[in-house]
Design a protein around this motif. Structure first.
Motif: not given
Ligand SMILES: [Zn+2]
Length: 388
Positions: A31, A42-43, A46-47, A50, A60
């Motif tokens: 990531r 990074s957020a 991740t979003k 998902r 992962e």
């Protein structure tokens, strides 16, 4: 939602497309590396990831790396689940359809061929449908995971609407092949020019991964070229960018089947070579293989035909280098079986016509069997997950 496995459409946000494409083409990526590469937080990564993980496209891997000395918890790289979905790819030639089944990473799991006796659209659709059945029968995996079919053929293709505007060897004009094949097979169908498909496959899964610019030139029945510029496959506004086969290299040369005159293809395409060889030898039934054998045996006039053809191809390649400046050029195609007859003439003419430093662009030569073209058709279908 992301990749519309159910709807056949993609309506994901750009970040999801970028994350998926990067992980798909470049392998497991952390990531942190994704965020850096894509200019996202990074957020945001991740979003974006998902829903792809929830739908089973990404997963992962076990944590194997740390983002730096003394950094917090180790990063878990994201990887593609190659067997999440499978894709059919079919290359259509004048006398055969060749197909493969590929996973999400374009690895081939099964292949099959069927002869094509009739260029009529309905007959071709029937053979495509039968080939799809043959492929699914040969495929050892879960056939309910096959929803998409990529078709590749030479000619003027509008990929966006699946339309074959012009296919010289099938004698088709304005055939809505994507819609017709979808109705016949029940699959979501993508249609692309075969050379552009091969270029796309190289760009995502081959020599072109990460390359800012490269070109692929094919030599055979047609002389084709696919271009990647600034990391993107160039289609042009009318879908025919890179048609070096129809660059004029001799304004007083022979008429071309496209309606133009003195095109590269009118001098160096297989049909053109055969026609010239028949004319010079007075043998109206001479085949391309016999012409190659005569040239290799030292028949000066036939050797001259291949030399002129190589010169025309080299001019076309030099025009690409001068216009676009690719990092490298891959030369391939079924005509390469006779590469010994073309090689020095292609190189000499390329070096003569390439401007300045463009002549330093390396030409790499690689034979590709038809299954590779079918794989390329599947690769375009894979791309259609994220590139409508
Ligand atoms: Zn032409």
């Amino acid at each position: 939602m992301f990749p519309g496995i159910d709807t056949g459409t993609f309506a994901g946000p750009p970040a999801a497309t970028a994350v998926f494409t990067t992980v798909l083409t470049e392998g497991p990526v952390s990531r942190v590396a994704l965020a850096r590469r894509l200019g996202l937080s990074s957020a945001a990564v991740t979003k974006a990831a998902r829903p792809l993980i929830d739908l089973g496209y990404l997963h992962e891997l076990a944590a194997t790396e740390r983002s730096g000395p003394g950094a917090g918890r180790p990063a878990s790289p994201l990887a593609v689940r190659a067997e999440r979905e499978f894709f059919l790819g079919v290359k259509i030639t004048a006398d055969e359809v060749i197909g493969v089944v590929c996973d999400l990473r374009a690895q081939v799991h099964a292949s099959a061929r069927r002869p094509l006796d009739d260029p009529d659209i309905d007959a071709v659709l029937t053979e495509i449908d039968r080939l799809a059945d043959d492929l699914l029968d040969a495929f050892p995996g879960d056939r309910t995971r096959v929803r998409r079919l990529g078709l590749a053929l030479s000619g003027d293709i509008d990929r966006g609407i699946g339309l074959v505007r012009y296919s010289p060897f099938l004698h088709w004009r304005d055939v809505p092949l994507g819609r017709l094949a979808s109705q016949r097979t029940g699959l979501t169908v993508t249609v692309e020019n075969d050379v552009k498909a091969l270029t796309a496959a190289e760009h995502w899964f081959g020599e072109g991964v990460g390359a800012e610019s490269f070109a692929l030139v094919t030599v055979g029945t047609g002389i084709g070229c696919g271009l990647v510029v600034n990391g993107r496959l160039v289609s042009g506004s009318y879908g025919v960018a890179g048609e070096i086969g129809h660059l004029t290299v001799d304004a007083t040369g022979p008429d071309c089947h496209c309606g133009g005159r003195g095109c590269v293809e009118s001098i160096a395409g297989t049909d053109a070579i055969v026609a010239q060889a028949r004319d010079r030898t007075g043998r109206p039934d001479l085949t391309i293989n016999e012409a190659v054998a005569l040239a290799r045996g030292g028949h000066e006039q036939v050797r001259g035909i291949f030399a002129r053809a190589g010169g025309a191809i080299g001019c076309g390649i030099a025009a690409v280098a001068n216009l676009v400046g690719p990092t490298r050029i891959v030369v391939s195609g079924e005509g390469l079986a006779a590469y010994d007859l073309f090689d020095s003439h292609i190189r000499a003419s390329f070096e003569r016509q390439a401007f300045g430093a463009a002549a330093r662009c390396p030409l790499s030569i690689r034979p590709l069997p038809f299954e590779e073209w079918a794989r390329a058709a599947a690769a375009v279908s894979i791309q259609s997950l994220v590139v409508p």
